[in-house]
Design a protein around this motif. Sequence first.
Motif, PDB file in Angstrom:
ATOM      1  N   PHE A   9      23.687  58.434 -13.628  1.00  0.00           N
ATOM      2  CA  PHE A   9      24.999  58.302 -14.259  1.00  0.00           C
ATOM      3  C   PHE A   9      25.271  56.864 -14.700  1.00  0.00           C
ATOM      4  CE2 PHE A   9      29.634  57.518 -13.690  1.00  0.00           C
ATOM      5  CZ  PHE A   9      30.050  58.205 -14.813  1.00  0.00           C
ATOM      6  N   ASN A  10      25.941  56.748 -15.824  1.00  0.00           N
ATOM      7  CA  ASN A  10      26.451  55.488 -16.357  1.00  0.00           C
ATOM      8  C   ASN A  10      25.342  54.523 -16.781  1.00  0.00           C
ATOM      9  OD1 ASN A  10      28.562  53.865 -17.211  1.00  0.00           O
ATOM     10  ND2 ASN A  10      28.667  52.774 -15.277  1.00  0.00           N
ATOM     11  N   PHE A  11      24.361  55.049 -17.467  1.00  0.00           N
ATOM     12  CA  PHE A  11      23.301  54.228 -18.040  1.00  0.00           C
ATOM     13  C   PHE A  11      23.318  54.359 -19.547  1.00  0.00           C
ATOM     14  CE2 PHE A  11      21.388  54.293 -13.825  1.00  0.00           C
ATOM     15  CZ  PHE A  11      20.916  53.005 -13.727  1.00  0.00           C
ATOM     16  N   GLU A  12      22.879  53.327 -20.186  1.00  0.00           N
ATOM     17  CA  GLU A  12      22.714  53.367 -21.641  1.00  0.00           C
ATOM     18  C   GLU A  12      21.271  53.019 -21.938  1.00  0.00           C
ATOM     19  OE1 GLU A  12      23.665  54.427 -25.119  1.00  0.00           O
ATOM     20  OE2 GLU A  12      25.257  54.365 -23.637  1.00  0.00           O
ATOM     21  N   ALA A  14      21.696  57.289 -22.153  1.00  0.00           N
ATOM     22  CA  ALA A  14      21.980  58.300 -21.130  1.00  0.00           C
ATOM     23  C   ALA A  14      20.697  58.922 -20.595  1.00  0.00           C
ATOM     24  CB  ALA A  14      22.873  59.379 -21.726  1.00  0.00           C
ATOM     25  N   HIS A  64      33.411  60.453 -15.107  1.00  0.00           N
ATOM     26  CA  HIS A  64      34.022  59.429 -15.953  1.00  0.00           C
ATOM     27  C   HIS A  64      34.085  58.122 -15.177  1.00  0.00           C
ATOM     28  CE1 HIS A  64      35.276  62.465 -18.820  1.00  0.00           C
ATOM     29  NE2 HIS A  64      35.679  63.186 -17.791  1.00  0.00           N
ATOM     30  N   THR A  65      33.982  57.015 -15.891  1.00  0.00           N
ATOM     31  CA  THR A  65      34.111  55.705 -15.268  1.00  0.00           C
ATOM     32  C   THR A  65      34.645  54.709 -16.276  1.00  0.00           C
ATOM     33  OG1 THR A  65      32.966  53.978 -14.026  1.00  0.00           O
ATOM     34  CG2 THR A  65      31.728  55.013 -15.807  1.00  0.00           C
ATOM     35  N   PRO A  68      31.377  49.342 -17.298  1.00  0.00           N
ATOM     36  CA  PRO A  68      30.467  49.335 -18.444  1.00  0.00           C
ATOM     37  C   PRO A  68      29.133  50.000 -18.068  1.00  0.00           C
ATOM     38  CG  PRO A  68      30.633  47.149 -17.490  1.00  0.00           C
ATOM     39  CD  PRO A  68      31.646  48.001 -16.796  1.00  0.00           C
ATOM     40  N   ALA A  69      28.507  50.624 -19.046  1.00  0.00           N
ATOM     41  CA  ALA A  69      27.213  51.279 -18.809  1.00  0.00           C
ATOM     42  C   ALA A  69      26.171  50.240 -18.424  1.00  0.00           C
ATOM     43  CB  ALA A  69      26.775  52.038 -20.052  1.00  0.00           C
ATOM     44  N   ARG A  70      25.305  50.619 -17.495  1.00  0.00           N
ATOM     45  CA  ARG A  70      24.241  49.730 -17.055  1.00  0.00           C
ATOM     46  C   ARG A  70      23.047  49.856 -17.987  1.00  0.00           C
ATOM     47  NH1 ARG A  70      24.029  51.983 -11.140  1.00  0.00           N
ATOM     48  NH2 ARG A  70      24.612  53.795 -12.332  1.00  0.00           N
ATOM     49  N   ASP A  71      22.330  48.760 -18.126  1.00  0.00           N
ATOM     50  CA  ASP A  71      21.133  48.722 -18.964  1.00  0.00           C
ATOM     51  C   ASP A  71      19.928  49.109 -18.117  1.00  0.00           C
ATOM     52  OD1 ASP A  71      18.638  47.209 -20.004  1.00  0.00           O
ATOM     53  OD2 ASP A  71      20.048  47.171 -21.698  1.00  0.00           O
ATOM     54  N   ARG A  72      19.169  50.080 -18.580  1.00  0.00           N
ATOM     55  CA  ARG A  72      18.013  50.571 -17.820  1.00  0.00           C
ATOM     56  C   ARG A  72      16.978  49.484 -17.559  1.00  0.00           C
ATOM     57  NH1 ARG A  72      17.578  55.865 -17.126  1.00  0.00           N
ATOM     58  NH2 ARG A  72      19.043  57.176 -18.219  1.00  0.00           N
TER      59      ARG A  72
END
Length: 88
Positions: A9-12, A14, A64-65, A68-72
């Motif tokens: 969850f919450n990665f960019e 997805a 939902h959050t 900010p999305a985390r970078d892989r």
Amino acid sequence: MCRNIKTLFNFEPAATEEEIHASALQFVRKLSGFNKPSQANEAAFDRAVAEVSEAAHRLLNSLHTHAPARDREVEAEKVKERSRLRFG
């Protein structure tokens, strides 16, 4: 056995279908105690993997959050660094 289950969850970008399936497979392996089920249990095992994958999709799509999305790539580097410190 469950070391391959990663936060999805919450990665960019997805989580991919393959990542969700791999996590579901590891989860079912852990619960059942089978790495590869016998022919007699294969249908039930495969059905469980499919159902867990569907549940994971529903969960990821409903969360939902505001964070900010985390970078892989950044997160992967953190894991490598922790591993290097732990194992030398």
